[in-house]
Design a protein around this motif. Structure first.
Motif, PDB file in Angstrom:
ATOM      1  N   GLU A  13       0.906  -1.272  -0.023  1.00 52.33           N
ATOM      2  CA  GLU A  13       0.000  -0.042   0.050  1.00 52.33           C
ATOM      3  C   GLU A  13       0.678   1.261   0.075  1.00 52.33           C
ATOM      4  O   GLU A  13       0.350   2.245  -0.686  1.00 52.33           O
ATOM      5  N   ARG A  91     -10.773  -0.712  -0.399  1.00 54.32           N
ATOM      6  CA  ARG A  91     -10.266   0.401   0.377  1.00 54.32           C
ATOM      7  C   ARG A  91      -9.277   1.207  -0.348  1.00 54.32           C
ATOM      8  O   ARG A  91      -9.265   2.403  -0.284  1.00 54.32           O
ATOM      9  N   TRP A  92      -8.375   0.501  -1.098  1.00 51.88           N
ATOM     10  CA  TRP A  92      -7.293   1.172  -1.792  1.00 51.88           C
ATOM     11  C   TRP A  92      -8.042   2.026  -2.823  1.00 51.88           C
ATOM     12  O   TRP A  92      -7.759   3.230  -3.216  1.00 51.88           O
ATOM     13  N   ASP A  94     -11.171   3.186  -2.591  1.00 50.09           N
ATOM     14  CA  ASP A  94     -11.978   4.159  -2.006  1.00 50.09           C
ATOM     15  C   ASP A  94     -10.873   5.302  -1.643  1.00 50.09           C
ATOM     16  O   ASP A  94     -11.345   6.375  -1.348  1.00 50.09           O
ATOM     17  N   ASP A  95      -9.637   4.969  -1.195  1.00 51.42           N
ATOM     18  CA  ASP A  95      -8.751   5.986  -0.615  1.00 51.42           C
ATOM     19  C   ASP A  95      -8.135   6.591  -1.847  1.00 51.42           C
ATOM     20  O   ASP A  95      -7.128   7.378  -1.713  1.00 51.42           O
ATOM     21  N   LYS A  97      -5.865   5.276  -3.766  1.00 51.72           N
ATOM     22  CA  LYS A  97      -4.446   4.807  -3.956  1.00 51.72           C
ATOM     23  C   LYS A  97      -4.289   4.015  -5.456  1.00 51.72           C
ATOM     24  O   LYS A  97      -3.271   3.807  -5.961  1.00 51.72           O
ATOM     25  N   THR A 187     -12.932  10.347  -5.715  1.00 51.45           N
ATOM     26  CA  THR A 187     -11.417  10.204  -5.195  1.00 51.45           C
ATOM     27  C   THR A 187     -10.501  10.998  -6.044  1.00 51.45           C
ATOM     28  O   THR A 187      -9.432  11.742  -5.640  1.00 51.45           O
ATOM     29  N   ARG A 203     -13.578  12.343   4.461  1.00 52.41           N
ATOM     30  CA  ARG A 203     -13.513  12.211   2.957  1.00 52.41           C
ATOM     31  C   ARG A 203     -12.001  11.920   2.390  1.00 52.41           C
ATOM     32  O   ARG A 203     -11.348  12.926   2.813  1.00 52.41           O
ATOM     33  N   THR A 204     -11.783  11.240   1.420  1.00 56.10           N
ATOM     34  CA  THR A 204     -10.345  11.038   1.082  1.00 56.10           C
ATOM     35  C   THR A 204     -10.565  11.196  -0.351  1.00 56.10           C
ATOM     36  O   THR A 204     -11.354  11.064  -1.280  1.00 56.10           O
ATOM     37  N   THR A 206      -7.953  13.112  -3.939  1.00 55.10           N
ATOM     38  CA  THR A 206      -6.558  13.530  -4.471  1.00 55.10           C
ATOM     39  C   THR A 206      -6.606  14.794  -4.412  1.00 55.10           C
ATOM     40  O   THR A 206      -7.333  15.348  -4.941  1.00 55.10           O
TER      41      THR A 206
END
Ligand SMILES: [Zn+2]
Length: 383
Positions: A13, A91-92, A94-95, A97, A187, A203-204, A206
């Protein structure tokens, strides 16, 4: 065993980035997870991404090399992966990544072309829109996986070893702007929604300066996640990519933009900035302040360094190794950096523009697989 897999996924990650200034290669996660011959294990395993990331690190001889991961949405419901793996990938996504797209199409090659990045793949690809993929001299530079299994690297640029090429002119134009997606919780191209919302902090999204490149559909900038047409939200802040080099080894890259200065030191306050502590000798740790130097990129394009330390630092003009030419920088002093100037926080602990250091200087970069379960990966242990 699950515990250890989780540790590997955590290490992976830390290497995921869709930031155009930092990513060093592009991969299709749905392809990588099925390289069963890499470890002789299950039909699909997300841990294989770690083997490919390690192969890239060895290829460029650099520590902490990030990859731009694209995954088709179908992977999130692929039952060949464990439920834990699917949850982690979700999750990656959603974030922000990894980039999860409804259909892969040729998004991987599009990103490669726009950003000038190699593609880590074993397939030749078949793309009408990106004919370079099949040009001779562009493909099949073998990157040996551990245990001798090749992971193949396609590349945009020519030359050996396949280094990062220049961004395409179109890529430059797209990345000069900030883009906005009409989907409220995007995101990649979101604004974080209503800043007064009680949930705004949760909230995440960029940051505008590190947005990935838009996808082009019929010449129109489009959100790769949502397929929605993107709105031009104005010019993007300029960015300079810097490297931390300690005793000749590139430990990590970071960006400084015209939006925000960056502090580098042993352990900058508030968890922001670039922390060096984990790579320093005892003597260097004693010398280097928590926040030691601050880099600022000015709107006129000049990069400056300011000393904010207790003990002072120095600049090596043009990267000179001659100690007599080293310019001391005392507390609060600042200096504009010429293109090849190197800032030295302590002997051998340096920061300079990434493009001046072509090789990362390390033969065996630290592996993201260090915590891998030994049973599944016995094949890769070195004798
Ligand atoms: Zn979107």
């Amino acid at each position: 065993m699950r515990f250890e897999v989780s540790k590997v996924l955590d290490a992976i990650e830390a290497r995921l980035s869709t930031d155009p200034a930092l990513a060093r290669a592009v991969v299709d996660l749905s392809e990588i997870v099925r390289y069963a011959d890499l470890d002789g294990g299950r039909p699909a395993s997300s841990v294989r991404l770690g083997l490919v990331i390690d192969a890239l690190g060895r290829r460029v001889a650099e520590e902490n090399v990030p990859v731009f991961v694209v995954a088709p949405r179908g992977l999130l419901s692929d039952t060949d992966l464990t439920s834990n793996e699917r949850m982690v990938i979700r999750r990656w996504a959603d974030d922000g990544k990894v980039e999860v797209v409804p259909q892969l199409d040729d998004r991987v090659f599009e990103v490669a072309e726009l950003l000038g990045l190699p593609v880590l793949t074993r397939t030749r690809g078949d793309s009408d829109r990106h004919p370079w993929v099949n040009e001779p001299g562009r493909l099949l530079a073998a990157v040996a996986g551990e245990g001798g299994t090749p992971v193949l690297m396609a590349r945009v640029g020519r030359g050996e070893p396949p280094q990062q090429a220049d961004r395409s002119p179109l890529g430059e134009r797209l990345l000069a702007r900030v883009w906005s997606c009409p989907e409220p919780n995007c995101t990649s191209f979101g604004s974080g929604g209503d800043p007064d919302s009680p949930f705004a902090d949760m909230r995440t999204y960029t940051s505008p300066v590190s947005q990935p490149p838009p996808s082009l559909r019929g010449g129109v900038p489009t959100c790769p996640r949502h397929g929605a047409q993107l709105r031009d939200a104005g010019p993007r802040a300029a960015v300079e990519v810097l490297s931390v080099r300690i005793d000749g080894v590139i430990r990590r890259r970071f960006t400084v933009s015209t939006d925000e200065p960056v502090v580098v030191g042993r352990a900058p306050e508030g968890g922001k900035g670039v922390m060096l502590g984990q790579w320093l000798t005892d003597d260097a740790r004693k010398w280097i302040s928590r926040g030691h130097v601050q880099f600022t990129l000015r709107t006129d394009g000049n990069l400056t360094v300011q000393d904010i330390s207790t003990n002072g630092s120095g600049v090596r003009p043009g990267g000179t190794v001659n100690d007599d030419e080293r310019v001391a920088l005392r507390r609060q002093e600042s200096r504009t950096l010429a293109p090849e100037d190197v800032v030295e926080l302590y002997g051998g602990v340096q920061v300079g523009r990434s493009k001046m250091w072509a090789t990362g200087g390390v033969v065996q970069p630290e592996s993201v697989m260090a915590e891998a379960p030994t049973m599944a990966l016995r094949k890769f242990e070195r004798g």
